[in-house]
Every structure is written in structure tokens, then in C-alpha cells.
Enzyme design. Structure first.
Site, short mmCIF file in Angstrom:
data_model
loop_
_atom_site.label_atom_id
_atom_site.label_comp_id
_atom_site.label_asym_id
_atom_site.label_seq_id
_atom_site.Cartn_x
_atom_site.Cartn_y
_atom_site.Cartn_z
N CYS A 258 0.85 -1.19 0.00
CA CYS A 258 0.00 0.00 0.00
C CYS A 258 0.88 1.24 0.00
O CYS A 258 1.61 1.48 0.96
CB CYS A 258 -0.92 0.01 1.21
SG CYS A 258 -1.96 1.49 1.21
N GLY A 259 0.80 2.01 -1.08
CA GLY A 259 1.62 3.21 -1.19
C GLY A 259 1.17 4.34 -0.30
O GLY A 259 2.00 5.02 0.33
N HIS A 260 -0.14 4.58 -0.24
CA HIS A 260 -0.60 5.72 0.56
C HIS A 260 -0.29 5.49 2.04
O HIS A 260 0.09 6.41 2.76
CB HIS A 260 -2.10 5.98 0.33
CG HIS A 260 -3.02 5.24 1.26
ND1 HIS A 260 -3.56 4.02 0.98
CD2 HIS A 260 -3.49 5.59 2.50
CE1 HIS A 260 -4.32 3.62 1.99
NE2 HIS A 260 -4.29 4.55 2.93
N GLY B 100 -0.80 4.52 -4.40
CA GLY B 100 0.65 4.49 -4.56
C GLY B 100 1.17 3.27 -5.28
O GLY B 100 2.00 3.36 -6.19
N SER B 101 0.71 2.07 -4.90
CA SER B 101 1.16 0.87 -5.60
C SER B 101 0.57 0.80 -7.00
O SER B 101 1.16 0.21 -7.91
CB SER B 101 0.82 -0.39 -4.80
OG SER B 101 -0.56 -0.43 -4.47
#
Length: 387
Positions: free
Chosen positions: A108-110, A311-312
């Protein structure tokens, strides 16, 4: 504050439950509920084993925190894991499990952006035993962090400032992270949509097939241009319920094609379709538009709608553009969500750029929204519920 104190200390909790304390943040409008105290001990030698243990033995805790009445259908969480095989080997500073309305994601990017700030700001060694080992570069004004996610190692750079004897994150600048190795799993994949599953917009467009791409950015995503689904000008506003129905059907059809997700050298636990990102017309054949930006609407897990640009998903879209020859190495691209594309919402945008070796650099800002102590006083709401 007497009631608040009694709740926080367990004064209203039923037997067999503990207070779970969290720090609340958002990245581009997407929440991250960071669990800092009260989560049970995870069993297992590796992070993926601990993820499996959380899923099989402790899932009621995830449900309690993500679902109503403490959460909602779009809540997202991060469970800190101080000990993993990589922290023990000296390759990572801390591990994390990500969770949502359906279960546990692989990346998870965020949340990584939010965690970057929090892990620099905390001085609690019970929460983050290796906090004192983080390196602060005074000249760059930056602290580096090695985060062990289920998909692998993610390097995070957190803008930081010195305040007296402490180092704190700087919310005015973007957190940056370098993804795991990304790739395009399938391009121009034709998906046949059976007549009984066709949504109204697809029928109106006279279509029975959808052309999609599949890419990996720590999780697998279908990336589909809006017109392929029969929609137009998603960035100007769209009926999300209709788009939800279309993407849910598409996810089911593509997710059933297991061969797309296998054979890439990944652990079996990572070989599944996580989300569908609907993008502007032209992204798949013109390119990502530089810093003018591209809009993407991501439906992930059990059809959660990401408030951030994902993000991802940014990592996956950069990998696709590179595979199609539409993006130069190092070229910076702005990615918008339905929130950040609005006037005044630019702070919620992410920037992505391709690095050597299939890695992607993602940049974004995260902010604190609160701190909570969650109690269980009644059996009805113990594990949360979904309407």
C-alpha cells in the site's frame, strides 16, 4: 475528560477484550489507521507467515477496526510488525501488515507515505524498537527508513527537521518511497464479457469485449481506459455506483485467469488480482502526460474506492508505460484521484517516476487526523458489522 480516560484505560471494556490504540492519518484523503498498541502477538517466522496468522486467527481484530461502528466500508489500516525475518537479518527497520474491508493486502503506497512520517515522529521504542537507528541526513533534511511490506523491501525517505534533541517529519514536503520491482504482466488482454454480465454502458457502446492491461506494483492491478468500459470523462465526475458495478464484473473475469498472475517469481500469497484502476482515455497509447497528470479511479479489495491516487497503482502504471515505450527513465509524472483533480485538491496528487531495475519512485504527502483508543463494551459491536 473523565469518561475519555476511563474508556482509554479499559474501564468500559467487556471481559476478554483490550483497548486498541491507533494513530489516524490520511494521504490524499485516503485514511490510514495505524495500530500502535493492543494488537495481539503475531505467530510465525516470516512476515507472510504472520500475515497468514492474522488472517486465520485474528481476523476479528481487523474486522473490529475496519468495520462499523469504529470504521466504515472504506477504512484502511496498518499493523506494525517490529520483528520479521528482515529486521532480524538487519535488512529492515520494521515490518507492516496492511488491512482493509476484505482482508490483508500485499502493498500500500498511501499507507507507506503515512507510515514514513509516523515512524520518524514516534520516539516510543515499544512501538518502534529500532527508531534510534534511523539515519537523519542533516544536509538533505531527510530520514531514511527500510520498511518490510508483504511484497518485499520498500525504502522510504521522509523529509525531516531537527527540533532541539529530536528529529521530526516535515509535513510541507513529500515523503518518497522506492517500490519493489514492478512489471507489466499482460498488455492488450482481451476480456470477453458474457451477455448476462454486461453492464448498461458496455451494451450502449455496442461492445462485448474489454481490452485491459495487467501490471504489478507490489500488488496486481487491472488498468483499463474509461472508454473500454463504455464511460467517458471520468475525471469530470462519474456515477461511482455504475463504475463500481462495471469494475466488479471485470475484476471477477480477469481474476479468474490465474495464469496471468503466476510465473513471475512471486510468492503464492501475492499471486492474485487486488484492484482495478480506471484511467483517462489515451493513457495506454499516448502516455502518462507528464506533470499535467492523469486521473485514475481505483477499486480494490471488496470494491473500496481509493481516495488517493493509489501508490502501488502508480508503480504499476509506471511499469506499464515503460513496457509500452511511453515513458522515459527518470521522467516525473503526476497522478490524480477524483479528489486531487478538483480545484484546490492538488496537494493530494502523487508523482511517480521510473528508476533502473524496474523500481518506481513515488512521492506524496500525508497528514495526521487524530488518535484513538477503541473499546468493546457490547457483544453486538464487538467484531463490527457491514450493512
Amino acid at each position: 475528560m473523565d469518561v475519555f480516560s476511563r474508556i482509554s484505560s479499559g474501564g468500559y471494556s467487556i471481559e476478554g477484550t483490550t483497548i486498541i490504540k491507533t494513530v489516524e492519518m490520511h494521504t490524499g484523503g485516503e485514511p490510514t489507521r495505524i495500530v500502535v498498541q493492543g494488537y495481539p502477538v503475531l505467530q510465525g517466522e516470516t512476515l507472510l507467515e504472520k500475515r497468514a496468522y492474522a488472517r486465520d486467527k485474528l481476523d476479528e481484530v481487523r474486522a473490529r477496526l475496519m468495520r462499523e461502528p469504529r470504521g466504515h466500508g472504506e477504512m484502511y489500516g496498518a499493523i506494525l510488525v517490529p520483528e520479521t525475518e528482515h529486521t532480524q537479518g538487519g535488512e529492515a527497520d520494521i515490518g507492516v501488515l496492511f488491512c482493509h474491508n476484505e482482508g490483508y493486502s500485499t502493498m500500500c503506497g498511501h499507507a507507506t507515505i503515512a507510515l514514513g512520517r509516523f515512524l520518524v515522529d514516534t520516539e516510543d521504542e515499544q512501538v518502534f524498537p529500532k527508531r534510534a537507528q534511523l539515519e537523519f541526513d542533516e544536509a538533505k533534511g531527510e530520514t531514511t527508513l527500510r520498511l518490510h511490506a508483504p511484497c518485499g523491501m520498500v525504502n522510504v525517505s521522509v523529509p525531516s527537521i531537527r527540533k532541539g534533541d529530536s528529529v521530526r517529519s516535515d509535513p510541507s514536503r513529500e515523503v518518497r518511497f522506492v517500490s519493489v520491482k514492478t512489471f507489466a504482466a499482460a498488455t492488450d488482454l482481451i476480456v470477453e464479457v458474457p451477455e448476462e454480465l454486461q453492464w448498461p454502458e458496455l451494451r450502449k457502446a455496442g461492445k462485448s469485449t474489454v481490452r485491459v492491461d495487467v501490471a504489478y506494483g507490489g500488488a496486481f492491478y487491472v488498468v483499463v481506459q474509461e472508454k473500454e468500459l463504455g464511460f467517458e470523462r471520468v475525471r469530470a465526475g462519474v456515477d461511482l455506483k455504475r463504475l463500481d458495478a462495471a469494475t466488479a464484473t471485470l475484476k471477477e473475469l480477469v481474476g479468474a485467469r490465474k495464469e496471468v498472475f503466476r510465473g513471475h517469481g512471486l510468492e503464492g500469497d501475492l499471486e492474485y488480482l487486488y484492484g482495478v484502476i480506471v484511467v483517462d482515455e489515451g493513457e495506454g497509447w499516448i502516455g502518462l502526460g507528464g506533470l499535467d497528470g492523469r486521473v485514475g479511479v481505483c477499486f480494490f479489495a471488496n470494491q473500496q474506492v481509493d481516495r488517493s491516487p493509489t501508490g502501488s497503482g502508480v508503480s504499476a502504471r509506471v511499469a506499464l508505460a515503460r513496457a509500452k515505450g511511453l515513458l522515459r527513465e527518470g521522467e516525473r509524472v503526476r497522478f490524480d484521484s477524483l479528489l486531487s483533480v478538483r480545484e484546490g485538491g492538488a496537494a493530494g496528487a502523487f508523482v511517480g517516476s521510473a528508476l533502473p531495475g524496474g523500481r518506481v519512485l513515488v512521492e506524496g504527502k500525508a497528514f495526521y487526523t487524530g488518535a484513538c483508543g477503541f473499546a468493546v463494551e457490547d457483544a453486538f459491536a464487538r467484531d463490527g458489522f457491514v450493512l
